[in-house]
Motif scaffolding. Structure first.
Motif, PDB file in Angstrom:
ATOM      1  N   SER A  16       1.814  -6.727 -30.335  1.00  0.00           N
ATOM      2  CA  SER A  16       2.595  -5.668 -29.680  1.00  0.00           C
ATOM      3  C   SER A  16       2.288  -4.280 -30.182  1.00  0.00           C
ATOM      4  O   SER A  16       2.539  -3.281 -29.483  1.00  0.00           O
ATOM      5  CB  SER A  16       4.091  -5.954 -29.835  1.00  0.00           C
ATOM      6  OG  SER A  16       4.443  -5.950 -31.225  1.00  0.00           O
ATOM      7  N   ASN A  46       2.355 -20.538 -29.594  1.00  0.00           N
ATOM      8  CA  ASN A  46       3.082 -20.272 -28.350  1.00  0.00           C
ATOM      9  C   ASN A  46       2.892 -18.829 -27.936  1.00  0.00           C
ATOM     10  O   ASN A  46       2.637 -17.947 -28.766  1.00  0.00           O
ATOM     11  CB  ASN A  46       4.574 -20.644 -28.455  1.00  0.00           C
ATOM     12  CG  ASN A  46       5.342 -19.717 -29.373  1.00  0.00           C
ATOM     13  OD1 ASN A  46       5.519 -18.538 -29.091  1.00  0.00           O
ATOM     14  ND2 ASN A  46       5.825 -20.265 -30.482  1.00  0.00           N
ATOM     15  N   LEU A  47       3.006 -18.556 -26.659  1.00  0.00           N
ATOM     16  CA  LEU A  47       2.662 -17.261 -26.074  1.00  0.00           C
ATOM     17  C   LEU A  47       3.526 -16.141 -26.604  1.00  0.00           C
ATOM     18  O   LEU A  47       3.031 -15.042 -26.877  1.00  0.00           O
ATOM     19  CB  LEU A  47       2.765 -17.353 -24.541  1.00  0.00           C
ATOM     20  CG  LEU A  47       2.343 -16.107 -23.775  1.00  0.00           C
ATOM     21  CD1 LEU A  47       0.897 -15.739 -24.089  1.00  0.00           C
ATOM     22  CD2 LEU A  47       2.517 -16.351 -22.267  1.00  0.00           C
ATOM     23  N   ASP A  48       4.816 -16.352 -26.753  1.00  0.00           N
ATOM     24  CA  ASP A  48       5.706 -15.284 -27.220  1.00  0.00           C
ATOM     25  C   ASP A  48       5.330 -14.810 -28.621  1.00  0.00           C
ATOM     26  O   ASP A  48       5.326 -13.613 -28.897  1.00  0.00           O
ATOM     27  CB  ASP A  48       7.173 -15.782 -27.213  1.00  0.00           C
ATOM     28  CG  ASP A  48       7.717 -15.913 -25.805  1.00  0.00           C
ATOM     29  OD1 ASP A  48       7.125 -15.311 -24.879  1.00  0.00           O
ATOM     30  OD2 ASP A  48       8.722 -16.628 -25.631  1.00  0.00           O
ATOM     31  N   ALA A  49       5.014 -15.764 -29.486  1.00  0.00           N
ATOM     32  CA  ALA A  49       4.627 -15.399 -30.856  1.00  0.00           C
ATOM     33  C   ALA A  49       3.338 -14.599 -30.858  1.00  0.00           C
ATOM     34  O   ALA A  49       3.184 -13.622 -31.604  1.00  0.00           O
ATOM     35  CB  ALA A  49       4.481 -16.652 -31.704  1.00  0.00           C
ATOM     36  N   ARG A  70       2.148 -12.732 -28.352  1.00  0.00           N
ATOM     37  CA  ARG A  70       2.425 -11.395 -27.801  1.00  0.00           C
ATOM     38  C   ARG A  70       3.105 -10.502 -28.828  1.00  0.00           C
ATOM     39  O   ARG A  70       2.806  -9.305 -28.934  1.00  0.00           O
ATOM     40  CB  ARG A  70       3.279 -11.536 -26.540  1.00  0.00           C
ATOM     41  CG  ARG A  70       2.493 -11.949 -25.321  1.00  0.00           C
ATOM     42  CD  ARG A  70       3.390 -12.172 -24.121  1.00  0.00           C
ATOM     43  NE  ARG A  70       2.608 -12.350 -22.891  1.00  0.00           N
ATOM     44  CZ  ARG A  70       3.092 -12.855 -21.772  1.00  0.00           C
ATOM     45  NH1 ARG A  70       4.362 -13.271 -21.715  1.00  0.00           N
ATOM     46  NH2 ARG A  70       2.312 -12.977 -20.709  1.00  0.00           N
ATOM     47  N   ALA A  71       4.032 -11.052 -29.591  1.00  0.00           N
ATOM     48  CA  ALA A  71       4.741 -10.264 -30.603  1.00  0.00           C
ATOM     49  C   ALA A  71       3.770  -9.763 -31.667  1.00  0.00           C
ATOM     50  O   ALA A  71       3.861  -8.621 -32.137  1.00  0.00           O
ATOM     51  CB  ALA A  71       5.840 -11.104 -31.227  1.00  0.00           C
TER      52      ALA A  71
END
Length: 442
Positions: free
Chosen positions: A440, A431-434, A436-437
């Motif tokens: 970071s 998933n995108l959030d994971a 991006r994290a």
């Protein structure tokens, strides 16, 4: 190619006066049992100026067709001058990259650090440099009626790969003696694929070496290990090409991994010839690096280069130099003394971390190159290699031959190794959030 003005023959390396034609099947001096060397007519070579040799070598270096497309046979007159061009067996060896390691050089306080990447070669190791000469010589001998039915070697992996490939190209049968379960699968598959007769023996390399010497007393089987000085003739071109890469200005130090010790004597021979012909103004100092678990030369060095005491080499990640009774010991010691050389060793953890450190600059180093890089770090820390020095390290094989070593290092599962530079994959949900994290901090 070579002309009748240039000539080479066998001579006893111990100086007892024995001489023989390169067409003879002989490995040791019959008078004193010393190893032989290929002796060139240096005065004839001096009939060509140093500047003319440089011009010829530079002109040939860009050739696209064999034999000059070979980095070895571009120096034909300095290797086996009377060998006919039609008998040359080449796979395009030599002309390998000289890779700068500027970050490691800066961290160690060196003026420069270059890696001569001999593993960027047809079979993935420096052994190709010597094997092209040996197999070409065998092809020539067979053409002259010398009854050689096959070529044989003992190997920890790389020699067998080179021998089988060059013999396959020449249509000559090959036999390889390998220590069972002590060679990486990536190395074992090479002689199998090239059609060699592969004998997997329940012993170590030194046991294989003893057997192959006994078997090749039958003159129909030709010995291809580095005690055969034809191999040394090809390997000495590593030194010549290194100086050519550097504009004929040799580095202050050259660091070489050491197992059977043929490379130490070969590179020294190359530097000596260039110096004698006025190609270089100085000779570099040499450092031979050994794995701590297979370090007979290091033990001799500690005793002021005492006579070799063979040892039982212990299992090491640097499997190609897991050798306790090196055949070229006396030749290597002779060169180290002539070049004000030193010997250093590396533990399993030191060699693995040094290889990984170099990989961070775009290489993919084998464990044996890791031994050399780790020894370099220690020699700089000891002040033996001065800060500000120009250093070249001979990388003997490609890391792709040792996938288990690389994978094990980054998984942190290598025995006796604490992986300082481990970089395992990051497992994430899709998933995108994971994602991006995870990115970071870049």
């Amino acid at each position: 190619m070579g002309t009748p003005a240039f000539h080479a023959e066998y001579a006893c390396s111990e100086g007892c006066g024995f001489r023989a034609s390169l067409l003879e099947v002989v490995y040791r001096c019959p008078k004193c049992e010393g190893l032989l060397e290929v002796a060139h007519d240096v005065e004839a070579l001096r009939s060509v100026s140093a500047e003319e040799w440089k011009r010829r070598f530079e002109q040939r270096f860009g050739a696209s067709r064999l034999p000059y497309a070979s980095g070895v046979w571009g120096k034909h007159e300095w290797v086996y001058p009377q060998l006919p061009a039609g008998d040359i067996v080449s796979l395009g060896e030599g002309r390998v990259p000289l890779k700068e390691l500027p970050r490691m050089a800066a961290e160690l306080g060196l003026a420069s650090l270059d890696l001569k990447e001999c593993g960027v070669s047809p079979t993935g190791s420096f052994k190709d440099w010597g094997m092209t000469v040996l197999v070409s010589a065998v092809k020539h001998m067979r053409a002259k009626g010398v009854p050689i039915r096959a070529v044989a070697c003992a190997s920890t992996g790389d020699t067998s790969a080179a021998l089988s490939a060059y013999c396959a190209a020449a249509g000559i049968p090959s036999v390889v003696f390998l220590p069972k379960d002590k060679v990486s699968l990536s190395q074992l598959v090479q002689p199998v694929a090239n059609g060699a007769r592969v004998l997997s023996l329940d012993t170590d390399f030194d046991g294989c070496m003893k057997l192959v010497q006994q078997v090749t007393k039958d003159s129909g089987l030709y010995l291809a290990n580095s005690m055969n000085s034809l191999r040394i003739e090809g390997q000495k071109v590593v030194a010549i090409e290194l100086c050519q890469d550097l504009g004929w200005e040799p580095p202050d130090w050259v660091v070489i991994p050491g197992g059977n010790l043929g490379n130490a004597s070969a590179l020294g021979k190359g530097f000596e010839l260039m110096h004698a012909l006025g190609m270089i103004s100085k000779r570099p100092r040499l450092a031979v690096a050994q794995a701590q678990r297979a370090n007979p030369l290091m033990r001799s060095f500690r005793g002021g280069f005492a006579e070799l005491v063979p040892m039982k080499a212990e299992k090491t990640l640097a499997s190609a130099i897991q050798i306790g009774a090196p055949v070229s010991f006396r030749r290597a010691v002779k060169m180290l003394k002539a070049f004000d050389g030193v010997v250093e060793e590396a533990t399993e953890s030191e060699l693995a971390n040094a290889a990984a450190r170099a990989d961070r600059e775009g290489t993919f180093t084998c464990p044996h190159t890791g031994v050399a890089l780790a020894a370099l770090e220690k020699l700089v820390a000891q002040g033996v290699i001065a800060r500000g020095a120009r250093v070249a390290v001979v990388s003997t094989a490609h890391g792709l031959k040792f996938p288990d070593f690389k994978v094990g290092y980054h998984r942190g599962v290598l025995e006796d190794v604490k992986s300082r530079y481990a970089n395992p994959p990051v497992d994430l949900p899709a998933n995108l959030d994971a994602v991006r994290a995870a990115l970071s901090d870049l």
